[in-house]
Scaffold this motif. Structure first.
Motif, PDB file in Angstrom:
ATOM      1  N   ARG A 105      65.848  34.423 -38.175  1.00 11.55           N
ATOM      2  CA  ARG A 105      65.880  33.097 -38.795  1.00 11.55           C
ATOM      3  C   ARG A 105      67.134  33.012 -39.653  1.00 11.55           C
ATOM      4  O   ARG A 105      67.570  34.020 -40.201  1.00 11.55           O
ATOM      5  CB  ARG A 105      64.634  32.878 -39.654  1.00 11.55           C
ATOM      6  N   ARG A 106      67.672  31.814 -39.792  1.00 11.77           N
ATOM      7  CA  ARG A 106      68.884  31.636 -40.590  1.00 11.77           C
ATOM      8  C   ARG A 106      68.764  30.426 -41.482  1.00 11.77           C
ATOM      9  O   ARG A 106      68.029  29.493 -41.198  1.00 11.77           O
ATOM     10  CB  ARG A 106      70.103  31.522 -39.699  1.00 11.77           C
ATOM     11  N   SER A 107      69.538  30.442 -42.554  1.00 14.95           N
ATOM     12  CA  SER A 107      69.563  29.324 -43.493  1.00 14.95           C
ATOM     13  C   SER A 107      70.651  28.345 -43.089  1.00 14.95           C
ATOM     14  O   SER A 107      71.451  28.611 -42.188  1.00 14.95           O
ATOM     15  CB  SER A 107      69.853  29.841 -44.908  1.00 14.95           C
ATOM     16  N   THR A 108      70.705  27.258 -43.808  1.00 20.22           N
ATOM     17  CA  THR A 108      71.852  26.375 -43.686  1.00 20.22           C
ATOM     18  C   THR A 108      73.033  27.060 -44.382  1.00 20.22           C
ATOM     19  O   THR A 108      72.865  27.996 -45.165  1.00 20.22           O
ATOM     20  CB  THR A 108      71.574  25.006 -44.351  1.00 20.22           C
ATOM     21  N   VAL A 109      74.207  26.586 -44.105  1.00 16.90           N
ATOM     22  CA  VAL A 109      75.419  27.153 -44.703  1.00 16.90           C
ATOM     23  C   VAL A 109      75.597  26.566 -46.100  1.00 16.90           C
ATOM     24  O   VAL A 109      75.413  25.365 -46.305  1.00 16.90           O
ATOM     25  CB  VAL A 109      76.650  26.854 -43.824  1.00 16.90           C
TER      26      VAL A 109
END
Length: 154
Positions: free
Chosen positions: A37-41
């Motif tokens: 999973r990744r976050s927004t930049v």
């Protein structure tokens, strides 16, 4: 048993967005056995040094099997080593100058936490010892893992 590995990726030189995407893709490929999973930049000022170049940062969490046959320290060092290989494959340039001070960098991959593990070796300290000072680390972690709580005041 599954573990959650939190990683922060930053870039403040070159084509920052493309470099972040390259690093996220490499982590997803390298740790393909887990859920990524990744976050927004997020954009931030350089931390710990002066530069006109702002950082872009993204948080990544990989949920993977813990590999019960090895100690936490061994598993953490193995994960850290794999992350450093990814970092060097994208840009082998050093992150510090000849006097040990931070400098601009195309890519910086930091292992922040592995669940509640505490690891202290010459190569690696978990949780990351300065994570609580860096909102560009904490914000993405909270975004990725809803309900995440820290053992310090932020």
């Amino acid at each position: 048993m599954r573990i959650n590995v939190h990683i922060n990726i930053g870039s403040n030189s070159g084509h920052r967005e493309a470099l972040l995407e390259q690093a996220v893709a490499a982590i997803s490929s390298e740790f393909g056995e887990g859920t990524v999973r990744r976050s927004t930049v997020v954009e931030s000022e350089p931390w710990g040094f002066e530069s006109a170049n702002r950082f872009l940062n993204v948080g990544v969490m990989v949920s993977m099997e813990s590999d019960e046959g090895r100690s936490r320290e061994e598993r953490a060092l193995e994960i850290f080593g794999r992350l450093m290989e990814i970092q060097r494959s994208i840009d082998p340039s050093p992150h510090r100058d000849g006097e040990g001070r931070y400098i601009d960098r195309r890519i910086d991959i930091d292992l922040i936490t592995i669940d509640d593990w505490v690891v202290e070796t010459p190569e690696l300290t978990l949780p990351h010892p300065r994570m609580h000072l860096r909102e560009f680390v904490l914000g993405p972690m909270r975004e990725i893992e809803e309900g995440l709580r820290f053992g310090f005041k932020v």
